[in-house]
Design a protein around this motif. Sequence first.
Motif, PDB file in Angstrom:
ATOM      1  N   ALA A 191       0.842  -1.195   0.000  1.00 15.00           N
ATOM      2  CA  ALA A 191       0.000   0.000   0.000  1.00 15.00           C
ATOM      3  C   ALA A 191       0.883   1.253   0.000  1.00 15.00           C
ATOM      4  N   ASP A 192       1.986   1.204   0.748  1.00 17.70           N
ATOM      5  CA  ASP A 192       2.903   2.346   0.795  1.00 17.70           C
ATOM      6  C   ASP A 192       3.472   2.656  -0.587  1.00 17.70           C
ATOM      7  N   THR A 193       3.815   1.592  -1.319  1.00 12.30           N
ATOM      8  CA  THR A 193       4.366   1.784  -2.659  1.00 12.30           C
ATOM      9  C   THR A 193       3.327   2.432  -3.572  1.00 12.30           C
ATOM     10  N   ILE A 194       2.099   1.926  -3.514  1.00 19.15           N
ATOM     11  CA  ILE A 194       1.047   2.478  -4.378  1.00 19.15           C
ATOM     12  C   ILE A 194       0.778   3.941  -4.006  1.00 19.15           C
ATOM     13  N   TYR A 195       0.769   4.201  -2.729  1.00 21.65           N
ATOM     14  CA  TYR A 195       0.558   5.577  -2.263  1.00 21.65           C
ATOM     15  C   TYR A 195       1.675   6.488  -2.769  1.00 21.65           C
ATOM     16  N   TYR A 196       2.897   5.984  -2.675  1.00 23.44           N
ATOM     17  CA  TYR A 196       4.045   6.757  -3.172  1.00 23.44           C
ATOM     18  C   TYR A 196       3.873   7.078  -4.653  1.00 23.44           C
ATOM     19  N   VAL A 197       3.504   6.054  -5.445  1.00 17.93           N
ATOM     20  CA  VAL A 197       3.342   6.244  -6.889  1.00 17.93           C
ATOM     21  C   VAL A 197       2.295   7.317  -7.166  1.00 17.93           C
ATOM     22  N   LEU A 198       1.150   7.203  -6.510  1.00 17.84           N
ATOM     23  CA  LEU A 198       0.057   8.144  -6.780  1.00 17.84           C
ATOM     24  C   LEU A 198       0.403   9.560  -6.328  1.00 17.84           C
ATOM     25  N   THR A 199       1.017   9.691  -5.153  1.00 12.68           N
ATOM     26  CA  THR A 199       1.315  11.040  -4.671  1.00 12.68           C
ATOM     27  C   THR A 199       2.407  11.704  -5.513  1.00 12.68           C
ATOM     28  N   GLU A 200       3.378  10.902  -5.972  1.00  6.12           N
ATOM     29  CA  GLU A 200       4.394  11.466  -6.863  1.00  6.12           C
ATOM     30  C   GLU A 200       3.732  11.997  -8.132  1.00  6.12           C
ATOM     31  N   LEU A 201       2.862  11.180  -8.713  1.00  4.68           N
ATOM     32  CA  LEU A 201       2.182  11.591  -9.949  1.00  4.68           C
ATOM     33  C   LEU A 201       1.348  12.841  -9.722  1.00  4.68           C
ATOM     34  N   LEU A 202       0.667  12.899  -8.571  1.00 11.42           N
ATOM     35  CA  LEU A 202      -0.179  14.057  -8.275  1.00 11.42           C
ATOM     36  C   LEU A 202       0.662  15.326  -8.186  1.00 11.42           C
ATOM     37  N   GLN A 203       1.917  15.154  -7.816  1.00 15.13           N
ATOM     38  CA  GLN A 203       2.777  16.333  -7.728  1.00 15.13           C
ATOM     39  C   GLN A 203       3.554  16.566  -9.008  1.00 15.13           C
ATOM     40  N   GLY A 204       3.153  15.859 -10.038  1.00 15.76           N
ATOM     41  CA  GLY A 204       3.740  16.092 -11.348  1.00 15.76           C
ATOM     42  C   GLY A 204       5.101  15.462 -11.542  1.00 15.76           C
ATOM     43  N   ARG A 205       5.473  14.523 -10.651  1.00 17.47           N
ATOM     44  CA  ARG A 205       6.769  13.860 -10.812  1.00 17.47           C
ATOM     45  C   ARG A 205       6.562  12.444 -11.321  1.00 17.47           C
ATOM     46  N   THR A 206       7.590  11.897 -11.997  1.00 16.36           N
ATOM     47  CA  THR A 206       7.532  10.492 -12.383  1.00 16.36           C
ATOM     48  C   THR A 206       8.108   9.674 -11.235  1.00 16.36           C
ATOM     49  N   PRO A 207       7.310   8.774 -10.660  1.00 17.12           N
ATOM     50  CA  PRO A 207       7.828   8.009  -9.524  1.00 17.12           C
ATOM     51  C   PRO A 207       9.017   7.136  -9.918  1.00 17.12           C
ATOM     52  N   ASP A 208      10.032   7.098  -9.058  1.00 16.45           N
ATOM     53  CA  ASP A 208      11.193   6.256  -9.303  1.00 16.45           C
ATOM     54  C   ASP A 208      11.095   5.048  -8.374  1.00 16.45           C
ATOM     55  N   LEU A 209      10.809   3.891  -8.970  1.00 18.48           N
ATOM     56  CA  LEU A 209      10.525   2.697  -8.162  1.00 18.48           C
ATOM     57  C   LEU A 209      11.755   1.836  -7.926  1.00 18.48           C
ATOM     58  N   THR A 210      12.908   2.258  -8.448  1.00 18.10           N
ATOM     59  CA  THR A 210      14.035   1.320  -8.484  1.00 18.10           C
ATOM     60  C   THR A 210      14.337   0.679  -7.139  1.00 18.10           C
ATOM     61  N   ASP A 211      14.311   1.416  -6.039  1.00 15.56           N
ATOM     62  CA  ASP A 211      14.643   0.745  -4.786  1.00 15.56           C
ATOM     63  C   ASP A 211      13.427   0.585  -3.876  1.00 15.56           C
ATOM     64  N   LYS A 212      12.230   0.864  -4.400  1.00 16.96           N
ATOM     65  CA  LYS A 212      11.046   0.852  -3.534  1.00 16.96           C
ATOM     66  C   LYS A 212      10.282  -0.459  -3.551  1.00 16.96           C
ATOM     67  N   SER A 213      10.373  -1.167  -4.662  1.00 17.05           N
ATOM     68  CA  SER A 213       9.588  -2.391  -4.756  1.00 17.05           C
ATOM     69  C   SER A 213      10.372  -3.406  -5.573  1.00 17.05           C
ATOM     70  N   ARG A 214      10.234  -4.671  -5.229  1.00 13.47           N
ATOM     71  CA  ARG A 214      10.970  -5.681  -5.986  1.00 13.47           C
ATOM     72  C   ARG A 214       9.998  -6.760  -6.440  1.00 13.47           C
ATOM     73  N   PHE A 215      10.445  -7.582  -7.382  1.00 17.26           N
ATOM     74  CA  PHE A 215       9.629  -8.708  -7.825  1.00 17.26           C
ATOM     75  C   PHE A 215       9.352  -9.598  -6.629  1.00 17.26           C
ATOM     76  N   GLY A 216       8.153 -10.133  -6.556  1.00 15.76           N
ATOM     77  CA  GLY A 216       7.815 -11.007  -5.431  1.00 15.76           C
ATOM     78  C   GLY A 216       7.374 -10.205  -4.228  1.00 15.76           C
TER      79      GLY A 216
END
Lengths: 177, 244
Positions: A151-176
């Motif tokens: 949920a934290d990752t999804i929240y991060y993605v949405l809030t970044e987008l809302l602020q006009g930034r492209t979310p950088d997921l490289t160290d935030k979420s992994r496969f599995g």
Amino acid sequence: MSKVRLATVWLDGCSGCHMSFLDMDERLVELAEQVEVVYSPLVDPKRFPESVDVTLVEGAVSSVEDMEKIRHIRARTKILIALGDCAVTANVPAMRNPYSVDDVMRRAYNENATLQPQTPNQVVPALLAKARPVHTVVKVDVYVPGCPPSADTIYYVLTELLQGRTPDLTDKSRFGA
Amino acid sequence: MKDRQQVLSRTKTLKIDGHDVSGREDETILDVARENGIFIPTLCQLDGLSAHGGCRLCLVEVKGSSKLLPACVTHVAEGMEVVTNSERLIEYRRMIMELIFSEGNHVCAVCVVNGHCELQSLAQRIGMTHVTVPYLYPRRVVDASHERYALDRNRCILCTRCVRVCDEIEGAHTWDVSGRGIEARIVTDLNQPWGQSETCTSCGKCVNVCPTGALFEKGKAVAEMSKKRAFLPYLTLMREKRSK
Ligand code: SF4
Ligand code: FES
């Protein structure tokens, strides 16, 4: 300020990503002030609207129906997000990929059926030869790995987008995840 | 005095990412980088086993060489200038990682080592968020004939750690690689089922050095297995001491 139009779709996945979305809990209330959910398994509308700002896609593209849907959605979405491992890699749905569709259907509906074994030939959409990651079918703008992404990752993605930034997921979420 | 000079001549000074560092002449770029806290990704390399140089994740740039060199098998030399983090290397590493993922069937979500896997965590560390090359979906055979362990070749990255630990440390040489290129796979003895192997001592070293969930203990469910590798450098060290 008009609200951001958000859609979520559920292709070949287990609904876990949507559960994780709901796990944002009270933060959903906060998001609802800036975001309108215009299409989703979680809301009423049955038709994908003409213009959507952000669409979260759960699941792999596995059937002819998924294929039609995702093309339709891509054409009406500004930012398309592959949410979760099934959308990003095809994940568990792709475990059938080393085998032919016939073999898979036979295994599921004949060999493992105890009552009236028969392969469905109507209503259920036909499977594609392979379950495919979303980006092999349409352009994907943001990849969010995880099974499911938290949920934290999804929240991060949405809030970044809302602020006009492209979310950088490289160290935030992994496969599995 | 003579001793001291010998030591000095065996010490090499070099630069890694602009830092002045030094190492013994029998050390690799990877050894010296690690001693100095400089990260170079690796998969096939494991302390305590011979170097293999197969995965190519440790490639670095060395000034004066047009080729990229694997840090785990390249010895340090006087005046060497090494770069470990250029744009080109970052891109190549991601590409290698994507190729590794595309050539097997890696489904982290349902793997015994989910959360404890070197492949999974390295993919994250080097920033691979998706695979851009086509997946091959090979059909690979699982061997669950051993009483205590199993091999899921879908998760094997052919690092040969199991082959090396079995040969070099256990002395059994049960494992080997059969076939070439995309056909390559690891086998026990002369391709008998693992459970029928006459050489396997069931020591479990292969299971513990395997970086992925390819080799695992039976009875472990998703994310339940973690590998114990700390034994290896000690074992090697103790044996070296004894043979001196
Ligand atoms: S089974 Fe594990 S240790 Fe052996 S080659 Fe495959 S990935 Fe490496
Ligand atoms: S760690 Fe150097 S090639 Fe694998």
